[in-house]
Scaffold this motif. Structure first.
Motif, PDB file in Angstrom:
ATOM      1  N   ILE A 140       3.908  18.545   9.077  1.00  0.00           N
ATOM      2  CA  ILE A 140       5.167  18.172   9.742  1.00  0.00           C
ATOM      3  C   ILE A 140       5.262  16.656   9.791  1.00  0.00           C
ATOM      4  O   ILE A 140       4.413  15.993  10.392  1.00  0.00           O
ATOM      5  CB  ILE A 140       5.221  18.787  11.158  1.00  0.00           C
ATOM      6  CG1 ILE A 140       5.221  20.298  11.041  1.00  0.00           C
ATOM      7  CG2 ILE A 140       6.437  18.280  11.917  1.00  0.00           C
ATOM      8  CD1 ILE A 140       4.730  21.007  12.256  1.00  0.00           C
ATOM      9  N   PRO A 141       6.274  16.109   9.141  1.00  0.00           N
ATOM     10  CA  PRO A 141       6.377  14.657   9.041  1.00  0.00           C
ATOM     11  C   PRO A 141       6.262  13.986  10.407  1.00  0.00           C
ATOM     12  O   PRO A 141       6.927  14.400  11.357  1.00  0.00           O
ATOM     13  CB  PRO A 141       7.767  14.444   8.426  1.00  0.00           C
ATOM     14  CG  PRO A 141       8.017  15.696   7.642  1.00  0.00           C
ATOM     15  CD  PRO A 141       7.377  16.790   8.433  1.00  0.00           C
ATOM     16  N   GLY A 142       5.403  12.989  10.486  1.00  0.00           N
ATOM     17  CA  GLY A 142       5.248  12.241  11.725  1.00  0.00           C
ATOM     18  C   GLY A 142       3.947  12.518  12.440  1.00  0.00           C
ATOM     19  O   GLY A 142       3.420  11.654  13.148  1.00  0.00           O
ATOM     20  N   ILE A 143       3.417  13.722  12.287  1.00  0.00           N
ATOM     21  CA  ILE A 143       2.215  14.072  13.059  1.00  0.00           C
ATOM     22  C   ILE A 143       0.970  13.385  12.482  1.00  0.00           C
ATOM     23  O   ILE A 143       0.187  12.767  13.213  1.00  0.00           O
ATOM     24  CB  ILE A 143       2.028  15.614  13.124  1.00  0.00           C
ATOM     25  CG1 ILE A 143       3.180  16.239  13.938  1.00  0.00           C
ATOM     26  CG2 ILE A 143       0.670  15.955  13.736  1.00  0.00           C
ATOM     27  CD1 ILE A 143       3.052  17.723  14.194  1.00  0.00           C
ATOM     28  N   ARG A 144       0.829  13.452  11.166  1.00  0.00           N
ATOM     29  CA  ARG A 144      -0.342  12.804  10.567  1.00  0.00           C
ATOM     30  C   ARG A 144      -0.324  11.294  10.862  1.00  0.00           C
ATOM     31  O   ARG A 144      -1.347  10.712  11.235  1.00  0.00           O
ATOM     32  CB  ARG A 144      -0.373  13.055   9.054  1.00  0.00           C
ATOM     33  CG  ARG A 144      -1.584  12.466   8.364  1.00  0.00           C
ATOM     34  CD  ARG A 144      -1.523  12.694   6.855  1.00  0.00           C
ATOM     35  NE  ARG A 144      -1.945  14.032   6.459  1.00  0.00           N
ATOM     36  CZ  ARG A 144      -3.229  14.383   6.289  1.00  0.00           C
ATOM     37  NH1 ARG A 144      -4.202  13.516   6.512  1.00  0.00           N
ATOM     38  NH2 ARG A 144      -3.523  15.601   5.907  1.00  0.00           N
ATOM     39  N   GLN A 145       0.848  10.709  10.736  1.00  0.00           N
ATOM     40  CA  GLN A 145       0.969   9.261  10.990  1.00  0.00           C
ATOM     41  C   GLN A 145       0.619   8.940  12.439  1.00  0.00           C
ATOM     42  O   GLN A 145      -0.054   7.942  12.725  1.00  0.00           O
ATOM     43  CB  GLN A 145       2.396   8.808  10.655  1.00  0.00           C
ATOM     44  CG  GLN A 145       2.597   7.303  10.678  1.00  0.00           C
ATOM     45  CD  GLN A 145       1.731   6.593   9.631  1.00  0.00           C
ATOM     46  OE1 GLN A 145       1.667   7.032   8.481  1.00  0.00           O
ATOM     47  NE2 GLN A 145       1.047   5.516  10.019  1.00  0.00           N
ATOM     48  N   ALA A 146       1.068   9.804  13.345  1.00  0.00           N
ATOM     49  CA  ALA A 146       0.782   9.571  14.767  1.00  0.00           C
ATOM     50  C   ALA A 146      -0.716   9.599  15.022  1.00  0.00           C
ATOM     51  O   ALA A 146      -1.240   8.813  15.830  1.00  0.00           O
ATOM     52  CB  ALA A 146       1.490  10.627  15.620  1.00  0.00           C
ATOM     53  N   ILE A 147      -1.406  10.492  14.317  1.00  0.00           N
ATOM     54  CA  ILE A 147      -2.861  10.565  14.489  1.00  0.00           C
ATOM     55  C   ILE A 147      -3.515   9.324  13.887  1.00  0.00           C
ATOM     56  O   ILE A 147      -4.435   8.735  14.468  1.00  0.00           O
ATOM     57  CB  ILE A 147      -3.403  11.858  13.851  1.00  0.00           C
ATOM     58  CG1 ILE A 147      -2.831  13.074  14.592  1.00  0.00           C
ATOM     59  CG2 ILE A 147      -4.932  11.884  13.888  1.00  0.00           C
ATOM     60  CD1 ILE A 147      -3.149  14.409  13.960  1.00  0.00           C
ATOM     61  N   THR A 148      -3.032   8.927  12.728  1.00  0.00           N
ATOM     62  CA  THR A 148      -3.560   7.711  12.090  1.00  0.00           C
ATOM     63  C   THR A 148      -3.416   6.505  13.022  1.00  0.00           C
ATOM     64  O   THR A 148      -4.313   5.673  13.126  1.00  0.00           O
ATOM     65  CB  THR A 148      -2.783   7.444  10.781  1.00  0.00           C
ATOM     66  OG1 THR A 148      -2.908   8.578   9.937  1.00  0.00           O
ATOM     67  CG2 THR A 148      -3.329   6.213  10.072  1.00  0.00           C
ATOM     68  N   ASP A 149      -2.274   6.450  13.718  1.00  0.00           N
ATOM     69  CA  ASP A 149      -1.974   5.304  14.577  1.00  0.00           C
ATOM     70  C   ASP A 149      -2.566   5.431  15.981  1.00  0.00           C
ATOM     71  O   ASP A 149      -2.502   4.479  16.763  1.00  0.00           O
ATOM     72  CB  ASP A 149      -0.445   5.158  14.723  1.00  0.00           C
ATOM     73  CG  ASP A 149       0.241   4.864  13.394  1.00  0.00           C
ATOM     74  OD1 ASP A 149      -0.469   4.482  12.443  1.00  0.00           O
ATOM     75  OD2 ASP A 149       1.478   5.012  13.322  1.00  0.00           O
ATOM     76  N   ALA A 150      -3.101   6.593  16.313  1.00  0.00           N
ATOM     77  CA  ALA A 150      -3.524   6.842  17.701  1.00  0.00           C
ATOM     78  C   ALA A 150      -4.710   5.961  18.089  1.00  0.00           C
ATOM     79  O   ALA A 150      -5.601   5.713  17.277  1.00  0.00           O
ATOM     80  CB  ALA A 150      -3.880   8.307  17.875  1.00  0.00           C
ATOM     81  N   PRO A 151      -4.720   5.483  19.326  1.00  0.00           N
ATOM     82  CA  PRO A 151      -5.865   4.674  19.777  1.00  0.00           C
ATOM     83  C   PRO A 151      -7.134   5.510  19.990  1.00  0.00           C
ATOM     84  O   PRO A 151      -8.234   4.978  19.928  1.00  0.00           O
ATOM     85  CB  PRO A 151      -5.370   4.087  21.103  1.00  0.00           C
ATOM     86  CG  PRO A 151      -4.285   5.012  21.575  1.00  0.00           C
ATOM     87  CD  PRO A 151      -3.649   5.559  20.341  1.00  0.00           C
ATOM     88  N   ALA A 152      -6.975   6.809  20.206  1.00  0.00           N
ATOM     89  CA  ALA A 152      -8.126   7.661  20.530  1.00  0.00           C
ATOM     90  C   ALA A 152      -8.940   7.994  19.288  1.00  0.00           C
ATOM     91  O   ALA A 152      -8.403   8.049  18.178  1.00  0.00           O
ATOM     92  CB  ALA A 152      -7.629   8.958  21.171  1.00  0.00           C
ATOM     93  N   PRO A 153     -10.237   8.230  19.454  1.00  0.00           N
ATOM     94  CA  PRO A 153     -11.035   8.719  18.331  1.00  0.00           C
ATOM     95  C   PRO A 153     -10.618  10.141  17.961  1.00  0.00           C
ATOM     96  O   PRO A 153     -10.189  10.917  18.815  1.00  0.00           O
ATOM     97  CB  PRO A 153     -12.466   8.699  18.883  1.00  0.00           C
ATOM     98  CG  PRO A 153     -12.304   8.785  20.363  1.00  0.00           C
ATOM     99  CD  PRO A 153     -11.022   8.073  20.683  1.00  0.00           C
ATOM    100  N   VAL A 154     -10.713  10.444  16.658  1.00  0.00           N
ATOM    101  CA  VAL A 154     -10.355  11.774  16.161  1.00  0.00           C
ATOM    102  C   VAL A 154     -11.641  12.462  15.701  1.00  0.00           C
ATOM    103  O   VAL A 154     -12.284  12.012  14.751  1.00  0.00           O
ATOM    104  CB  VAL A 154      -9.360  11.679  14.991  1.00  0.00           C
ATOM    105  CG1 VAL A 154      -8.974  13.074  14.511  1.00  0.00           C
ATOM    106  CG2 VAL A 154      -8.121  10.885  15.400  1.00  0.00           C
ATOM    107  N   ILE A 155     -11.973  13.526  16.401  1.00  0.00           N
ATOM    108  CA  ILE A 155     -13.258  14.182  16.152  1.00  0.00           C
ATOM    109  C   ILE A 155     -13.023  15.643  15.778  1.00  0.00           C
ATOM    110  O   ILE A 155     -12.353  16.384  16.516  1.00  0.00           O
ATOM    111  CB  ILE A 155     -14.152  14.080  17.406  1.00  0.00           C
ATOM    112  CG1 ILE A 155     -14.358  12.581  17.734  1.00  0.00           C
ATOM    113  CG2 ILE A 155     -15.485  14.792  17.177  1.00  0.00           C
ATOM    114  CD1 ILE A 155     -15.014  12.333  19.061  1.00  0.00           C
ATOM    115  N   GLY A 156     -13.542  16.030  14.635  1.00  0.00           N
ATOM    116  CA  GLY A 156     -13.365  17.400  14.176  1.00  0.00           C
ATOM    117  C   GLY A 156     -14.647  18.195  14.236  1.00  0.00           C
ATOM    118  O   GLY A 156     -15.738  17.642  14.329  1.00  0.00           O
TER     119      GLY A 156
END
Lengths: 314, 314
Positions: free
Chosen positions: A209-225
């Motif tokens: 969904i356009p916008g979600i990936r970018q929002a994660i890329t730009d997010a200040p929080a760490p992304v942990i999978g």
């Protein structure tokens, strides 16, 4: 503290039980951003399997023996639909579950968005997690096979993923927009978790969904999978059939590399693999993703909470 | 031979059992033209009480003890809807019944008209009667009261018709057109029967659809009605509350005069009253309507068949 979790259905539900348990009593706000690619209209009713699986599990009304749906379920209405020859005979539509579908359909027909409908439906139980659909738009995961293209549910539930998948389409996703609350939850999060859900049919339709990936890329929080693959096999479901179709090996490191390092245009800052996959930690770190190996079997909420604790420490 | 019957729900169903019984084995084609003014959308599902009451009765799956709905009914889904606070808590939505509603909703959402949806739904059972809705359009009977205007179901089922009705509106009927098969059944009929259904909320909403009254006026067949009033009281339901609202006395002759003689611009050629009302036969005949008095209590299909036999002989 605020935590955002990208999540599919049953596996995501199990994970969220652990997230809730880990953060219990800390005042942490947990938001699950939930896949809607499996959603569909069936006999005029809107079905959202992932949202419902998570809601039932968090509400404690899920069928833990069967692994999906409501506890104490019956299929009185379904039997009537079969007698009339409508619906999908291979798709179980439980009576209690149908109560949820009808409630959702009622709100949607009143003109509410899926996010607001979900907010009202989930008000019934104190879930401890805010459920937000990835989008209010209708997107549908379709599976390309040699026998033709079919809705994900038909491939998954009817054919048990036995027909080789050649690819996946997230129909409608190009034109979809994130549901109210999605981008906000990602931007405001202190921690973003990618649940050990199916990468291809649970997480990918969210990211499509356009916008979600970018929002994660730009997010200040760490992304942990967290790896949905343990020792070369899926934890649950048939994710291997999905991964194979997109050319990704059924392996904990392969999925991490598929998601990619956020520092290199991908999704992840860190990745947890199971202790059985400790050997691939260097491979993942070599791709720019911090990694750690811990026991990843989500046997119960307490054990899963321990996994979540490990995720916050990686 | 061809017979067309204007009919409402439960009373009409009982009458049609007798019509079917009377003509059994004669090759007679019976078409019921059924009121849809009570129909509604509830939690996104299309409900057609009169069509369903007739179908269940003719199929032999109706609840004869309770007098409406399906035998062996449960309300599992309804309880869920109540827990979610949607729908009408005072309106019973049985699980088996819901199977019918969902089947209909499925067909309607696929773009079929109500007549075709009804044809497909009724195919499940050998009814011996063709059910045709009066219209494919959505018309709704609303009740005017001092407390405001409400849908017929709210007035009838929730308030048990206890709030005095000041009038009735058949919303949408001006713009409605007869469903495929309605005008054809009337024109082709050798006999047109007006069931002893509620004149105000069952028969009137059928006649309010432009073209139907004219088709009956023009029809070659005799039009024979049966009184829903016996000895100044309603046979079943609360038709008295409806008749009072439109200024018609709860009396067998008053209803006949309300319908009027076809020869004088009305509906009827003949009218059957109960033996208890034999005294009003001359009044009715004075209004240009042939009349006869016979026992009109529809206690069982055999007795009702005898009533139908009398109707064909009046």
């Amino acid at each position: 503290m605020k935590v955002a979790v990208l999540s599919g259905g049953v596996g995501g539900a199990r994970f969220l039980l652990g997230v809730r348990e880990h953060f219990a009593g800390t005042g942490t706000e947990i938001t699950a951003i939930v896949n809607v690619g499996d959603d569909m209209w069936l006999t005029g009713v809107r079905i959202a399997p992932d949202l419902d699986s998570i809601m039932y599990a968090l509400a404690g009304v899920n069928d833990t023996e069967r692994g999906w749906g409501r506890a104490g379920e019956t299929e009185r209405v379904s039997a009537e639909l079969r007698a009339h020859g409508v619906g999908w005979p291979w798709f179980t539509l439980g009576d209690l579950d149908l109560g949820t579908h009808l409630t959702r359909t009622h709100y949607l027909r009143e003109g509410l968005g899926l996010a607001e409908a979900t907010r009202r439906i989930t008000e019934r139980w104190p879930l401890g997690v805010t459920l937000v659909p990835s989008t209010n738009d209708e997107i549908e995961t379709h599976v390309l096979t040699a026998e033709g293209t079919m809705h994900f549910q038909e491939w998954w539930t009817r054919h048990r993923a036995a027909i080789p998948a050649l690819g996946f389409e997230y129909r409608g996703s190009e034109a979809a927009t994130p549901a109210p609350g999605v981008l906000e939850a990602i931007a405001a999060a202190d921690l973003i978790l990618v649940a050990p859900s199916n990468p291809v049919v649970s997480i990918a339709p969210i990211l499509a969904i356009p916008g979600i990936r970018q929002a994660i890329t730009d997010a200040p929080a760490p992304v942990i999978g967290l790896s949905p693959i343990i020792a070369g096999a899926v934890v649950r479901g048939m994710a291997d059939a999905c991964l194979t179709a997109i050319g990704v090996a059924t392996a904990a490191d392969a999925v991490a590399l598929h998601y990619g390092a956020r520092s290199r245009g991908g999704l992840l800052d860190a990745w947890l693999v199971d202790s059985a996959d400790a050997a691939v930690v260097p491979v993942i770190e070599g791709a720019g993703i911090r990694a750690a190996a811990v026991p990843l079997w989500m046997t119960d909420p307490a054990t899963t909470a321990e996994i979540v604790r490990a995720a916050t420490a990686v």
